[in-house]
Design a protein around this motif. Structure first.
Motif, mmCIF file in Angstrom:
data_model
loop_
_atom_site.group_PDB
_atom_site.id
_atom_site.type_symbol
_atom_site.label_atom_id
_atom_site.label_comp_id
_atom_site.label_asym_id
_atom_site.label_seq_id
_atom_site.Cartn_x
_atom_site.Cartn_y
_atom_site.Cartn_z
ATOM 1 N N LEU A 79 0.822 -1.196 0.000
ATOM 2 C CA LEU A 79 0.000 0.000 0.000
ATOM 3 C C LEU A 79 0.869 1.265 0.000
ATOM 4 C CD1 LEU A 79 -3.038 -0.112 -0.119
ATOM 5 C CD2 LEU A 79 -3.116 0.082 2.360
ATOM 6 N N GLU A 83 0.495 4.549 -2.391
ATOM 7 C CA GLU A 83 0.436 5.947 -1.941
ATOM 8 C C GLU A 83 1.393 6.823 -2.742
ATOM 9 O OE1 GLU A 83 0.160 5.070 2.699
ATOM 10 O OE2 GLU A 83 -0.484 7.107 2.168
ATOM 11 N N TYR A 86 -0.351 7.590 -5.895
ATOM 12 C CA TYR A 86 -1.381 8.626 -5.684
ATOM 13 C C TYR A 86 -0.742 10.008 -5.676
ATOM 14 C CZ TYR A 86 -4.674 4.958 -3.987
ATOM 15 O OH TYR A 86 -5.495 3.879 -3.849
ATOM 16 N N PHE A 114 -4.105 -1.264 -9.585
ATOM 17 C CA PHE A 114 -4.841 -0.922 -8.366
ATOM 18 C C PHE A 114 -4.878 0.596 -8.171
ATOM 19 C CE2 PHE A 114 -5.170 -0.646 -3.586
ATOM 20 C CZ PHE A 114 -6.493 -1.049 -3.525
ATOM 21 N N ALA A 117 -7.388 1.811 -10.537
ATOM 22 C CA ALA A 117 -8.743 1.423 -10.090
ATOM 23 C C ALA A 117 -9.274 2.370 -9.027
ATOM 24 C CB ALA A 117 -8.720 -0.003 -9.544
ATOM 25 N N THR A 118 -8.372 2.957 -8.249
ATOM 26 C CA THR A 118 -8.804 3.689 -7.051
ATOM 27 C C THR A 118 -8.483 5.183 -7.097
ATOM 28 O OG1 THR A 118 -6.739 2.971 -5.990
ATOM 29 C CG2 THR A 118 -8.726 1.674 -5.520
ATOM 30 N N TRP A 119 -7.768 5.649 -8.107
ATOM 31 C CA TRP A 119 -7.545 7.092 -8.230
ATOM 32 C C TRP A 119 -8.772 7.705 -8.875
ATOM 33 C CZ3 TRP A 119 -5.017 10.576 -5.878
ATOM 34 C CH2 TRP A 119 -4.900 11.867 -6.410
ATOM 35 N N ARG A 121 -11.703 7.155 -8.152
ATOM 36 C CA ARG A 121 -12.611 6.004 -8.284
ATOM 37 C C ARG A 121 -12.502 5.311 -9.641
ATOM 38 N NH1 ARG A 121 -16.389 9.691 -6.228
ATOM 39 N NH2 ARG A 121 -16.375 9.718 -3.962
ATOM 40 N N GLY A 122 -11.316 5.385 -10.249
ATOM 41 C CA GLY A 122 -11.109 4.600 -11.463
ATOM 42 C C GLY A 122 -10.789 5.416 -12.695
ATOM 43 N N LYS A 143 -7.464 -8.445 -12.526
ATOM 44 C CA LYS A 143 -7.136 -8.539 -11.103
ATOM 45 C C LYS A 143 -5.985 -7.582 -10.806
ATOM 46 C CE LYS A 143 -8.524 -13.212 -9.775
ATOM 47 N NZ LYS A 143 -8.055 -14.461 -9.149
ATOM 48 N N THR A 144 -6.212 -6.708 -9.842
ATOM 49 C CA THR A 144 -5.165 -5.764 -9.443
ATOM 50 C C THR A 144 -5.062 -5.802 -7.928
ATOM 51 O OG1 THR A 144 -6.564 -3.823 -9.019
ATOM 52 C CG2 THR A 144 -5.961 -4.258 -11.322
ATOM 53 N N ILE A 155 -5.413 -7.333 -0.678
ATOM 54 C CA ILE A 155 -5.999 -6.014 -0.923
ATOM 55 C C ILE A 155 -6.014 -5.774 -2.431
ATOM 56 C CG2 ILE A 155 -5.641 -3.528 -0.571
ATOM 57 C CD1 ILE A 155 -3.945 -4.506 1.980
ATOM 58 N N GLY A 156 -7.166 -5.425 -2.983
ATOM 59 C CA GLY A 156 -7.171 -5.220 -4.426
ATOM 60 C C GLY A 156 -8.532 -4.900 -4.983
ATOM 61 N N ALA A 157 -8.625 -4.883 -6.299
ATOM 62 C CA ALA A 157 -9.875 -4.565 -6.978
ATOM 63 C C ALA A 157 -9.864 -5.218 -8.347
ATOM 64 C CB ALA A 157 -10.031 -3.055 -7.129
ATOM 65 N N PHE A 158 -11.054 -5.448 -8.902
ATOM 66 C CA PHE A 158 -11.146 -5.828 -10.298
ATOM 67 C C PHE A 158 -11.191 -4.541 -11.121
ATOM 68 C CE2 PHE A 158 -12.647 -9.736 -8.346
ATOM 69 C CZ PHE A 158 -12.073 -10.705 -9.153
#
Lengths: 362, 362
Positions: A79, A83, A86, A114, A117-119, A121-122, A143-144, A155-158
């Motif tokens: 993580l 960061e 980010y 990842f 996927a999360t910056w 919200r994608g 898969k990320t 920890i991750g997201a599709f």
């Protein structure tokens, strides 16, 4: 250029397998309706070889490119690295239409994916895998994620990429050990889904170094592996059922990787060990024949991959670690077991004693 | 119990508005095919009021419940808090079929949702909002995430809940200032989509405290607001277009929140200020009438919400901050501007001088 189309309910994208393809990245991306901003994420080793070419290709196609190198290695798949991405995204004012391009192996791809996927919200994401392992597996399927200190990929997201560009020529600079690691996943596709691919590899005298593979065999390996992965993912994006077969060799493999701190054995080596274990479990449970297990063992050995547990791991520790695997359902460990070459079955009915017994023999 | 069904391409879920509904949470969840494991996430204040009842309801329905309280406040909406939830998830061996239940306001909901979105690449999630703000806005629509030190909600994911349970009775323990903050979003729905709701509120003598609202008006407020949000989200889940209208008042609002360190003005207060600014911009650009802006101003004032900029903020700082907003597209700031009560338009054609001028008048 061979193109495989991966169709998913909410989107579709191309997996392009093109020798020399890195030079065409910008052009391929220019057809995808992406914003002008690109953040290229790589590691120092890969960037040194291919970074300039990739940037030139993107800039020639009109993209505004910034780049950032994360340190090389599974131990940085954390993580904390996300960061950093980010912060770079913020510094470069990346907007929602921006694209993060991952140039590297599975670690770079998983982390960049990842972060994308999360910056905000994608945002958009493109994969340019540079290891055999990531070409045939990690870069395809969305898969990320990152590791938790106590477990891999917890920890991750599709998050599906907009494009996967595979340039086989970059494998020339891949370290031998990394090449062999990728071959573990290729053998996996043979066992779970493609007996022809398995037989093609059996016919090759040596598989332990990139240089021994003919261009034709390499192309078959990439196309058939990517096709197998794409077929399975398109039928089961979020791993509700079928996609689990891709975890053949990974159940025990993940435990081995985790217990050696992601350092002593790499992912492919762990999968090789895991496939030997799963195969022997299947034999002991009467699901497949010893002759098939012997063929699998011989093919793994021909690639120079390990087939035995590292001596420093305790068997009880592996059995304990299986309990924290993501694939655990209601406390039961789920195994993918072969029934013949090209076919596997999914079961959570493997008694612990059987697991102990097989591991003790390895 | 009033139920609103939110239909999305890949899933659908209920928003249940039920006085005393907290006692029915377990029963409602028992119909959703969730695993037995539940991690209840709350904060100490809310948990003290409702934690025991929620746990009893879940346990009576057969769930195995663990709970964890995060500290209360927007300043804790950070990646560090998410890491705490990951650790708790690991300690409790949460599996893929497990459910995280958020019991609290928007901060708890956003963080719990983001942890659920990213633990094992996504586990089940249920929202039990306890503030007016989260009931009518944050808990519906699947936006989850945390703040970056330099910007609100820059990190996050779309992850839809399996159920949103709204129990109006919990508003009895909500601090007055929090109640008023929620009313800002309710007024927003009136301006962007529901002129009848706007008129109903105009007819009520006092709106600044929960106790002055009749049960009927409160029910109308909740049902109409949730319906408006559900309608917009169902047409545009990922904010490609229409969903942007929900950001009415939020463009300048986010900048105001961010520049005061998320402390001096809360989210609803910032939105109230942002709506006044957006309304005045619309008047100055000839898009809507001064009379309508006066009605909006009067309604905001009747709820006790601020209508002027905090004195410590510099106008140039706001204009700069607008550039890092997620809604920026190709460097242009996007505004949602009203054209009449109940109707808004989206535009990125607002000259900076107009923004400066309006802010200077506030």
């Amino acid at each position: 250029m061979h193109t495989i189309r991966l169709n998913l309910p909410q989107q579709a994208y191309d997996i392009a397998i093109a020798p020399g393809g890195i030079a065409k990245l910008g052009e391929l991306m220019s057809h995808l309706h992406l914003g002008k901003q690109v953040l290229l994420v790589s590691n120092p080793t890969v960037f040194q070889h291919y970074g300039e070419n990739v940037i030139a290709s993107l800039e020639n196609a009109g993209f505004d490119v910034n780049s950032y190198n994360l340190p090389d290695g599974e131990q940085y798949k954390t993580l904390a690295s996300i960061e950093k991405l980010y912060n770079i995204a913020l510094e470069n004012h990346l907007e929602r239409a921006a694209t993060m391009v991952a140039l590297g192996g599975g670690v770079i791809g998983d982390m960049t994916g990842f972060a994308a996927a999360t910056w905000l919200r994608g945002i958009n994401f493109v994969q340019v895998p540079t290891t055999l392992l990531s070409m045939v597996d990690a870069a395809i399927g969305g898969k990320t994620g990152v590791n938790h200190p106590q477990g891999k990929n917890l920890i991750g997201a599709f998050h599906q990429p907009k494009l996967v560009l595979i340039d086989p020529q970059v494998l020339q600079t891949l370290p031998e050990r990394e090449f062999r690691a990728g071959m573990a996943e290729v053998i996996k596709y043979g066992v779970i889904r493609d007996a022809e691919l398995f037989a093609m590899m059996e016919q090759c005298d040596r598989l332990d170094q990139f240089q021994y593979l003919s261009k034709n065999l390499l192309q078959e390996i990439l196309v058939r592996s990517c096709q197998a992965k794409a077929d399975v993912v398109s039928k089961d994006e979020k791993e509700a059922g079928l996609r689990a077969i891709l975890n053949y060799g990974h159940t025990i493999g993940h435990a081995v990787e985790s217990l050696t701190g992601y350092r002593i054995v790499n992912h492919g080596e762990a999968v090789a060990i895991g496939m030997v274990a799963a195969g022997q479990l299947a034999v002991n449970l009467g699901l497949w024949e010893q002759a098939a297990q012997d063929r699998q063992l011989a093919l793994i050995q021909k690639t120079g991959l390990p087939t035995q547990l590292p001596t420093e791991i305790e068997i009880n520790a592996i059995v304990d670690a299986l309990q924290t695997d993501k694939k655990v359902k209601a406390g039961k460990v789920r195994f993918i077991l072969p029934t013949k070459i090209g076919v596997v079955t999914i079961t959570d009915q493997v008694p612990s004693e059987q697991i102990h017994q097989v591991l003790q023999q390895m």
